[in-house]
Design an enzyme around this catalytic site. Structure first.
Site, PDB file in Angstrom:
ATOM      1  N   HIS A 176      -7.786   8.205   0.489  1.00  9.74           N
ATOM      2  CA  HIS A 176      -7.742   7.335   1.666  1.00  9.74           C
ATOM      3  C   HIS A 176      -8.808   7.685   2.702  1.00  9.74           C
ATOM      4  CE1 HIS A 176      -5.707   4.621   4.592  1.00  9.74           C
ATOM      5  NE2 HIS A 176      -5.174   4.100   3.508  1.00  9.74           N
TER       6      HIS A 176
ATOM      7  N   ASP B 138       0.845  -1.186   0.000  1.00  5.79           N
ATOM      8  CA  ASP B 138       0.000   0.000   0.000  1.00  5.79           C
ATOM      9  C   ASP B 138       0.885   1.242   0.000  1.00  5.79           C
ATOM     10  OD1 ASP B 138      -2.128  -1.694   0.111  1.00  5.79           O
ATOM     11  OD2 ASP B 138      -2.923  -0.939   2.022  1.00  5.79           O
TER      12      ASP B 138
ATOM     13  N   HIS C 273      -6.611   2.271  -4.480  1.00  7.56           N
ATOM     14  CA  HIS C 273      -6.635   2.403  -3.028  1.00  7.56           C
ATOM     15  C   HIS C 273      -7.364   3.684  -2.626  1.00  7.56           C
ATOM     16  CE1 HIS C 273      -5.547   1.106   0.911  1.00  7.56           C
ATOM     17  NE2 HIS C 273      -4.585   1.976   1.140  1.00  7.56           N
TER      18      HIS C 273
ATOM     19  N   HIS D 138       3.869  -1.881   3.582  1.00  8.69           N
ATOM     20  CA  HIS D 138       3.753  -0.471   3.210  1.00  8.69           C
ATOM     21  C   HIS D 138       5.093   0.028   2.684  1.00  8.69           C
ATOM     22  CE1 HIS D 138       0.021  -0.638   5.561  1.00  8.69           C
ATOM     23  NE2 HIS D 138      -0.332   0.452   4.899  1.00  8.69           N
TER      24      HIS D 138
END
Length: 447
Positions: A322, A267, A318, A420
């Site tokens: 966010h 991510d 994604h 990440h």
């Protein structure tokens, strides 16, 4: 799989924001008895006509337990409890044995108990409740335990196939369904599929059914049935749960796969100079991964994104910024839809084409059945994860030793692993993690 039209056709904020609260208006229902059409919504009012049993009626509106309709040029009211859904009705299915209550509240009187996997018509909503009728009783059921039939997995008949009253050839035949007909799957039992078609509930032999692509038909505006999915919030707990089960195969949502391989995903919401290092390790180890990027990352780092794609990796949605998509969905489905479409438009602007495959990961691992229903309808596979760490804060990293131990302890064959790109500890141990997994005889792959 069909995709949306781009540019201005994708910006549907206004039309989605104005989507009305769902009622019976516009649906077609049929009478279950010879039914009186009355002048007003009360049994004390004058009878205008007698509507024969089995008559299909267009519903204009509802008032309490009455439906406004017309018959023989007379406009009036018919008792809702004597009207049944037809093939044109908006339908749902209860996921478990479910109480039908007199009002949209857990404290309301229980009128009936509906068996699991029973189709029910979906009328107007009130918060997390929906009005319905079952066995002649009008009441309310919780949306947390129902789902819209339009969102169920589909199968297709491979021959002219009999619809029966039960899961065996011993049961009576309701009708013969033509070859090539798509049907929703309510549940299965010993090689038989329970379905709802042409306004009837019945069973078909699975031997003569084949999977059908979802959705069968898709317009360019999100359909209203999506709001009948529960918007109850679910999220990942960053302690590895042995009983973690947040996978919804019917909505093409997965936290692991059954192929026995390990699936690396990353991510990225912002860049802190480490992504190139992750790509170097993956290239040296010949491992392909999927990178879930925010729209702002796509906008700000197109060179890194192009390198990911050029080296055989995939890029997934994604979100743009966010957000908590469940909270957004509670305000308006349009907010979630437009956030995802903004990401898609940025991808096309940065790369010059659409993704080869459409994958989505909910921000912070927060989702609801309703958000999954929307992204599934948009053509996405949702990838959750089975392996994760508290690794997203560059200023608060686990030690490399703890990071590696935790990753190895969590990983199983089939796992989807989340890392990440801002994690220095993840980068430090990635090569050794790959080597250790391979030493077990396991392999890495993109699904």
């Amino acid at each position: 799989m069909k995709r949306f039209k781009t540019a201005s056709a994708c910006l549907l904020l206004v039309s989605l924001s104005l989507m009305p609260v769902q009622t019976l208006a516009g649906q077609v229902m049929k009478t279950t008895i010879d039914l009186r059409l009355r002048e007003a919504p009360t049994t004390a009012s004058e009878t205008l006509d007698i509507i024969p049993k089995g008559t299909s009626l267009d519903i204009f509106s509802t008032t309490g337990n009455w439906a406004k309709t017309s018959y023989n040029s007379n406009s009036g009211y018919a008792g809702l409890k004597y009207l049944a859904p037809t093939a044109q009705s908006r339908m749902g299915v209860v996921k478990t044995t479910l109480n039908l209550r007199s009002a949209p509240s857990l404290t309301a009187t229980i009128l009936r108990t509906i068996p699991s996997y029973t189709p029910i018509p979906l009328y107007e909503k009130s918060g997390t409740w929906v009005k319905t009728v079952w066995s002649g009783t009008i009441g309310w059921v919780s949306l947390n335990y129902t789902k819209p039939i339009d969102g169920l997995p589909r199968m297709k008949t491979t021959t002219n196939l009999r619809l029966r009253t039960g899961p065996s050839t011993r049961y009576s035949i309701l009708m013969t369904v033509p070859s090539g007909t798509p049907i929703p799957v309510l549940t299965t039992s010993n090689g038989w599929v329970k379905t709802w078609i042409y306004g009837m509930t019945g069973w078909m032999s699975q031997n003569y059914l084949t999977p059908a692509k979802f959705p069968i038909l898709r317009p360019d505006v999100p359909p209203d049935w999506i709001i009948y999915y529960s918007n109850a919030k679910m999220e990942w707990s960053h302690t590895y749960p042995q009983d973690y089960h947040y996978g919804y195969p019917e909505l093409d949502s997965h936290y692991r796969y059954s192929d026995g391989k390990v699936h690396l995903t990353f991510d990225a919401g912002f860049e802190n100079g480490l992504t190139a290092g992750f790509l170097d390790v993956l290239k040296a180890k010949n491992v392909k991964a999927r990178f879930y990027l925010t729209g702002t990352y796509l906008r700000d780092h197109p060179t890194l994104v192009k390198r990911m794609l050029n080296e055989g990796h995939q890029v997934g949605n994604h979100s743009w910024s966010h957000p908590d998509t469940v909270d957004l969905m509670a305000d308006s489905m349009a907010l979630v839809y437009n956030d995802l479409m903004r990401w898609e438009n940025q991808y096309k602007a940065a790369i010059g084409q659409s993704p080869a495959r459409w994958y989505y990961r909910p921000p912070s691992g927060i989702f609801s059945e309703r958000t999954l229903g929307l992204v599934h309808w948009m053509g996405y596979t949702t990838e959750l994860y089975q392996v994760a760490l508290r690794d997203w804060d560059p200023e608060n990293q686990l030690s490399p030793e703890v990071t590696l131990e935790s990753l190895l302890n969590q990983t199983k064959q089939g796992s989807i692993v989340l890392l990440h790109v801002v994690s220095s500890s993840d980068l430090e141990v990635l090569g050794k993690y790959i080597d250790t997994i391979r030493a077990k005889g396991w392999s890495f792959a993109l699904p």
